[in-house]
Design an enzyme around this catalytic site. Sequence first.
Site, short mmCIF file in Angstrom:
data_model
loop_
_atom_site.label_atom_id
_atom_site.label_comp_id
_atom_site.label_asym_id
_atom_site.label_seq_id
_atom_site.Cartn_x
_atom_site.Cartn_y
_atom_site.Cartn_z
N ALA A 151 0.90 -1.65 0.17
CA ALA A 151 -0.04 -0.24 -0.31
C ALA A 151 1.20 1.30 0.24
O ALA A 151 0.21 2.31 -1.21
CB ALA A 151 -0.92 0.13 1.09
N ASP A 170 -3.52 -2.86 4.25
CA ASP A 170 -3.42 -1.71 2.86
C ASP A 170 -4.55 -0.80 3.38
O ASP A 170 -4.66 -0.18 2.49
CB ASP A 170 -3.72 -2.62 2.24
CG ASP A 170 -2.83 -3.45 1.26
OD1 ASP A 170 -2.28 -2.94 0.33
OD2 ASP A 170 -2.57 -4.45 2.19
#
Length: 313
Positions: free
Chosen positions: A56, A222
């Site tokens: 991420a 994430d």
Amino acid sequence: MGRGDLEPTDIVRYEEDGPRVVLLDQRRLPEERVELECRTIDELVAAIRSLAVRGAPAIGVAAAYGLALAAARGDDVDTAAAALAASRPTAVNLAWALAEMRDDPTPAHARRLHDEEVARCRAMAAHAAELFGPGTRALTHCNAGGLATGGYGSAVGALRAAWERGLLAHVWVDETRPLLQGSRLTAWELDALGISHTVIVDSAAASLMAAGDVDCVVTGADRIAANGDTANKIGTYSLAVLAAHHELPFYVVAPTSTIDLDTPTGADIPIEERDGAELTARFAARNPAFDVTPAALITAIVTEHGVREPVAL
């Protein structure tokens, strides 16, 4: 490029000559260290979707450089931002970075965001290391090292900091099916750092816990919802359930750029569905890339600001 610790510019960088965004192609690791040059937004979107760059925070950094690339090329910045935002829907850092870049889509601004992300990783790793006792044997899932964050790492950064303090004895590395981010990437990073580790099949985690060979589970995230639920690589939820059953702490280490206060709960997090051919080319397959771990199963969430319980972020 030689083998060893990764510099942030090894993972992702912007080069004025071209201009272009240059990525370390994570699809080629650990066999080869090959750089991928993206000279258009379409090429960068394809690189993100195909996991040439992944994780991420690293995706967010790449998108920031991408918006700088679009501006330098004279492309419509809003169109470029929309294409990048749609490339992977679960990682909130992507949208966060694009929002940060909108008013100043310059390479200097993107580099500043990159530097700040690496600094956040170092700070959260130092906080997370305080959770480790001497001789800790940790289990981690997927890859949350420098490759996934643009430098240093979140969960792997915590392991690194604990190792440097003499607190970490060993790391169990889930292979992380179906694309093996653990056995390909995390193991490669730990090996380069000289950290003791062993790769295991994902389904071995339960038996290791039952045998008393695991002291804690450490993962990245994430996206973190407002109520403390977290989305991470598929298989993380089952590890959290196993950790709770065996009364082991389950730690999530992630920067504040991963927190999405506009998403109330994990049920509201969009889960990316990837091509079933990543599992099998012959039979029908479902291939969700992420799952959601409820806040009740998380012992603590560690950000650059410190350690806290996962509720009421």
